[in-house]
Design an enzyme around this catalytic site. Structure first.
Site, PDB file in Angstrom:
ATOM      1  N   ASP A   1       0.871  -1.178   0.000  1.00  0.00           N
ATOM      2  CA  ASP A   1       0.000   0.000   0.000  1.00  0.00           C
ATOM      3  C   ASP A   1       0.908   1.228   0.000  1.00  0.00           C
ATOM      4  O   ASP A   1       2.142   1.108  -0.140  1.00  0.00           O
ATOM      5  CB  ASP A   1      -0.998  -0.042   1.169  1.00  0.00           C
ATOM      6  CG  ASP A   1      -0.361   0.234   2.526  1.00  0.00           C
ATOM      7  OD1 ASP A   1       0.884   0.358   2.609  1.00  0.00           O
ATOM      8  OD2 ASP A   1      -1.106   0.326   3.521  1.00  0.00           O
TER       9      ASP A   1
ATOM     10  N   CYS B   1       3.345  -2.906   3.991  1.00  0.00           N
ATOM     11  CA  CYS B   1       2.524  -1.732   4.312  1.00  0.00           C
ATOM     12  C   CYS B   1       3.295  -0.941   5.377  1.00  0.00           C
ATOM     13  O   CYS B   1       4.507  -1.138   5.535  1.00  0.00           O
ATOM     14  CB  CYS B   1       1.105  -2.114   4.733  1.00  0.00           C
ATOM     15  SG  CYS B   1       0.938  -3.124   6.211  1.00  0.00           S
TER      16      CYS B   1
ATOM     17  N   THR C   1       3.122  -1.008   8.689  1.00  0.00           N
ATOM     18  CA  THR C   1       3.543  -1.896   9.783  1.00  0.00           C
ATOM     19  C   THR C   1       3.737  -3.341   9.344  1.00  0.00           C
ATOM     20  O   THR C   1       4.359  -4.125  10.071  1.00  0.00           O
ATOM     21  CB  THR C   1       2.475  -1.915  10.891  1.00  0.00           C
ATOM     22  OG1 THR C   1       1.253  -2.392  10.301  1.00  0.00           O
ATOM     23  CG2 THR C   1       2.260  -0.529  11.492  1.00  0.00           C
TER      24      THR C   1
ATOM     25  N   HIS D   1      10.400 -23.610   9.866  1.00  0.00           N
ATOM     26  CA  HIS D   1       9.408 -24.208  10.760  1.00  0.00           C
ATOM     27  C   HIS D   1       7.966 -24.100  10.255  1.00  0.00           C
ATOM     28  O   HIS D   1       7.173 -25.009  10.476  1.00  0.00           O
ATOM     29  CB  HIS D   1       9.474 -23.555  12.144  1.00  0.00           C
ATOM     30  CG  HIS D   1      10.760 -23.828  12.873  1.00  0.00           C
ATOM     31  ND1 HIS D   1      10.885 -23.702  14.237  1.00  0.00           N
ATOM     32  CD2 HIS D   1      11.974 -24.225  12.437  1.00  0.00           C
ATOM     33  CE1 HIS D   1      12.123 -24.006  14.610  1.00  0.00           C
ATOM     34  NE2 HIS D   1      12.811 -24.321  13.517  1.00  0.00           N
TER      35      HIS D   1
ATOM     36  N   HIS E   1       8.044 -30.374  11.957  1.00  0.00           N
ATOM     37  CA  HIS E   1       7.371 -29.128  11.570  1.00  0.00           C
ATOM     38  C   HIS E   1       6.244 -29.399  10.577  1.00  0.00           C
ATOM     39  O   HIS E   1       5.248 -28.686  10.556  1.00  0.00           O
ATOM     40  CB  HIS E   1       8.380 -28.141  10.986  1.00  0.00           C
ATOM     41  CG  HIS E   1       9.503 -27.842  11.921  1.00  0.00           C
ATOM     42  ND1 HIS E   1       9.313 -27.254  13.150  1.00  0.00           N
ATOM     43  CD2 HIS E   1      10.840 -28.080  11.817  1.00  0.00           C
ATOM     44  CE1 HIS E   1      10.478 -27.124  13.761  1.00  0.00           C
ATOM     45  NE2 HIS E   1      11.422 -27.632  12.981  1.00  0.00           N
TER      46      HIS E   1
HETATM   47  C1  RB5 Z   1      -1.641   3.102   6.418  1.00  0.00           C
HETATM   48  O1  RB5 Z   1      -1.611   4.331   7.054  1.00  0.00           O
HETATM   49  C2  RB5 Z   1      -1.318   1.977   7.401  1.00  0.00           C
HETATM   50  O2  RB5 Z   1      -2.401   1.825   8.269  1.00  0.00           O
HETATM   51  C3  RB5 Z   1      -1.017   0.699   6.665  1.00  0.00           C
HETATM   52  O3  RB5 Z   1       0.064   0.906   5.818  1.00  0.00           O
HETATM   53  C4  RB5 Z   1      -0.645  -0.491   7.534  1.00  0.00           C
HETATM   54  O4  RB5 Z   1       0.329  -0.153   8.463  1.00  0.00           O
HETATM   55  C5  RB5 Z   1      -1.784  -1.212   8.117  1.00  0.00           C
HETATM   56  O5  RB5 Z   1      -1.627  -2.204   8.849  1.00  0.00           O
END
Ligand code: RB5
Length: 151
Positions: A8, A65, A67, A98, A133
């Protein structure tokens, strides 16, 4: 090996760096977006990659993304996908050995590109160990079959 990759807006820049790494390693890949840093919704990018990997059209998927969390949550809703959220090299190796993870999720806002590219390289190169595993992965597949009606 064929890799499907997507991000994203929060992971766009790291996705571009991973694509350059894959190209330098002569690994075939297809980019499923996004195209720039304009705000988009991560499930719209996680699902196409996850579905292609689950269908066997691609061997592995890589999702980025902000996070890595949203991407991993969405990808793991697709039966057949074992998406691992990884931000260290130990886990990158361990989740292949694993868990036989077939999709890697990372957060561009969590780690720097140097570590992220090391993680990608290790994750792509490491083989599943099987053995004990395998039994555990089979149990995960049974949970999936029971709850999603698919095996
Ligand atoms: C976008 O702002 C952010 O929420 C997305 O990139 C991600 O971290 C969502 O889990």
């Amino acid at each position: 090996m064929k890799v499907a990759i997507a991000a994203d807006h929060g992971g766009f820049k790291l996705k571009e760096e991973i694509k350059a790494l894959l190209a330098s390693l002569n690994i075939e890949f297809q980019d499923f977006g996004c195209e720039c840093e304009q705000s988009v919704d991560y499930p719209d990018y996680a699902v196409p990659v996850a579905e292609k990997v689950a269908a066997g059209e691609f061997d592995r998927g890589i999702l980025v993304c902000g996070t890595g969390i949203g991407m991993s949550i969405a990808a793991n809703k697709i039966p057949g996908v074992r998406c691992a959220l990884v931000h260290d090299t130990f886990s990158a190796r361990a989740t292949r050995e694993h868990n036989d993870s077939n999709v890697l999720a990372m957060g561009e806002r969590v780690i720097g590109p140097g570590l992220a590219l090391d993680i990608v390289k290790i994750w792509l190169e490491t083989e599943f160990q099987g053995g004990r595993h395998e039994r555990r992965v089979e149990k995960v597949k049974e949970i999936e079959a029971k709850n999603l009606g698919v095996r």
